[in-house]
Write an enzyme that holds these catalytic residues in place. Structure first.
Site, mmCIF file in Angstrom:
data_model
loop_
_atom_site.group_PDB
_atom_site.id
_atom_site.type_symbol
_atom_site.label_atom_id
_atom_site.label_comp_id
_atom_site.label_asym_id
_atom_site.label_seq_id
_atom_site.Cartn_x
_atom_site.Cartn_y
_atom_site.Cartn_z
ATOM 1 N N GLY A 19 0.785 -1.227 0.000
ATOM 2 C CA GLY A 19 0.000 0.000 0.000
ATOM 3 C C GLY A 19 0.818 1.278 0.000
ATOM 4 N N LEU A 97 -2.142 -6.374 -8.421
ATOM 5 C CA LEU A 97 -1.430 -7.321 -9.271
ATOM 6 C C LEU A 97 -2.327 -8.325 -9.986
ATOM 7 C CD1 LEU A 97 1.639 -8.083 -6.960
ATOM 8 C CD2 LEU A 97 1.449 -6.394 -8.807
ATOM 9 N N LYS A 98 -3.642 -8.199 -9.822
ATOM 10 C CA LYS A 98 -4.554 -9.158 -10.439
ATOM 11 C C LYS A 98 -5.234 -8.561 -11.663
ATOM 12 C CE LYS A 98 -3.400 -11.965 -7.278
ATOM 13 N NZ LYS A 98 -2.399 -12.998 -7.619
ATOM 14 N N ILE A 102 -12.669 -4.578 -17.397
ATOM 15 C CA ILE A 102 -13.275 -3.283 -17.104
ATOM 16 C C ILE A 102 -14.714 -3.257 -17.621
ATOM 17 C CG2 ILE A 102 -13.026 -0.786 -17.306
ATOM 18 C CD1 ILE A 102 -10.641 -2.224 -15.954
ATOM 19 N N HIS A 114 2.652 2.183 -13.802
ATOM 20 C CA HIS A 114 3.570 1.082 -14.105
ATOM 21 C C HIS A 114 4.998 1.605 -14.016
ATOM 22 C CE1 HIS A 114 4.915 -2.690 -15.843
ATOM 23 N NE2 HIS A 114 5.712 -1.989 -16.634
ATOM 24 N N ASP A 155 -1.248 -3.440 -19.127
ATOM 25 C CA ASP A 155 -0.424 -2.258 -19.462
ATOM 26 C C ASP A 155 -0.637 -1.772 -20.894
ATOM 27 O OD1 ASP A 155 0.694 -2.599 -16.895
ATOM 28 O OD2 ASP A 155 2.266 -3.896 -17.663
ATOM 29 N N GLU A 184 7.196 8.214 -9.083
ATOM 30 C CA GLU A 184 5.794 7.817 -8.954
ATOM 31 C C GLU A 184 5.078 8.661 -7.902
ATOM 32 O OE1 GLU A 184 5.191 3.675 -8.192
ATOM 33 O OE2 GLU A 184 6.562 3.021 -9.756
#
Length: 210
Positions: A19, A97-98, A102, A114, A155, A184
């Site tokens: 997180g 990560l899963k 959409i 990413h 991605d 980031e």
């Protein structure tokens, strides 16, 4: 629609691990630098350490344990069903990560960050240290991070923003990861503020700031 500090953009943050992205956003909100409200945290596992940030911030949590679902479709519906119920404007992936599919009502309303300059070092299997090691092994001189809209492929969605960092001769994956993460931490809040201000326009694969 544009938002303001008194009418913040409602977001759900999707996590799978520590997180750190969620923590960064909450810090920016607390410093009054970001016109968003984290209305929901969704985790793909009940063991995600990042859930503690939601607990500490009194933020509603939904656990969509991917191991409990028989298909990507049913897992995705659990994730977005919770987002729908929370009335969020935007879904923000932060180390999620899963793979999800959409739904139509969330088209162009899901973003991800990413840790490379897409289309380099991205796609299925490229996450975490693997991305940075691949950049080092290839010998590139620049890496960085990319914020993109999420579609049904890894991605692959339209690029919203990118920020580069140098790859130094003595870098290992951990050193490069730390440098990219610093980028980031600045880029994601910046882009979310642009969304909150209603300044992002999307035309196919072309995303612009007005």
């Amino acid at each position: 629609m544009s938002h303001c500090a008194d009418n913040p953009l409602r977001v759900a943050v999707l996590i799978s691990g520590g997180g750190t992205t969620l923590r960064n956003l909450l810090e920016k909100i607390a410093a009054e630098h970001l016109w968003i409200k984290v209305a929901l945290v969704v985790s793909s596992t009940p063991k995600a350490k990042g859930l503690q940030y939601a607990t500490d911030g009194d933020i509603p949590v939904s656990i969509a344990d991917w191991k409990s679902y028989e298909s990507t479709e049913s897992f995705s519906e659990a994730v977005f069903g919770a987002c729908r119920a929370a009335g969020v404007d935007l879904v923000v992936m932060g180390g999620f990560l899963k793979h999800v599919l959409i739904p139509a009502d969330f088209d162009n309303r899901v973003i991800n960050i990413h840790p490379s300059l897409i289309p380099a070092f991205c796609g299925e299997g490229f996450y975490g240290a693997r991305v940075h090691q691949a950049a080092i092994d290839y010998g590139v001189k620049l890496s960085g991070c990319t914020i993109h809209l999420v579609d049904n492929h890894y991605d692959n969605g339209p690029v919203v923003a990118q920020q580069s960092v140098p790859v130094l001769p003595d870098d290992d994956a951990a050193a490069l990861a730390a440098r990219v993460f610093e980028a980031e931490c600045e880029l994601y809040p910046h882009v979310l503020q642009l969304f909150a201000e209603g300044r992002i326009t999307i035309d196919g694969r072309k995303v612009a700031v007005r």
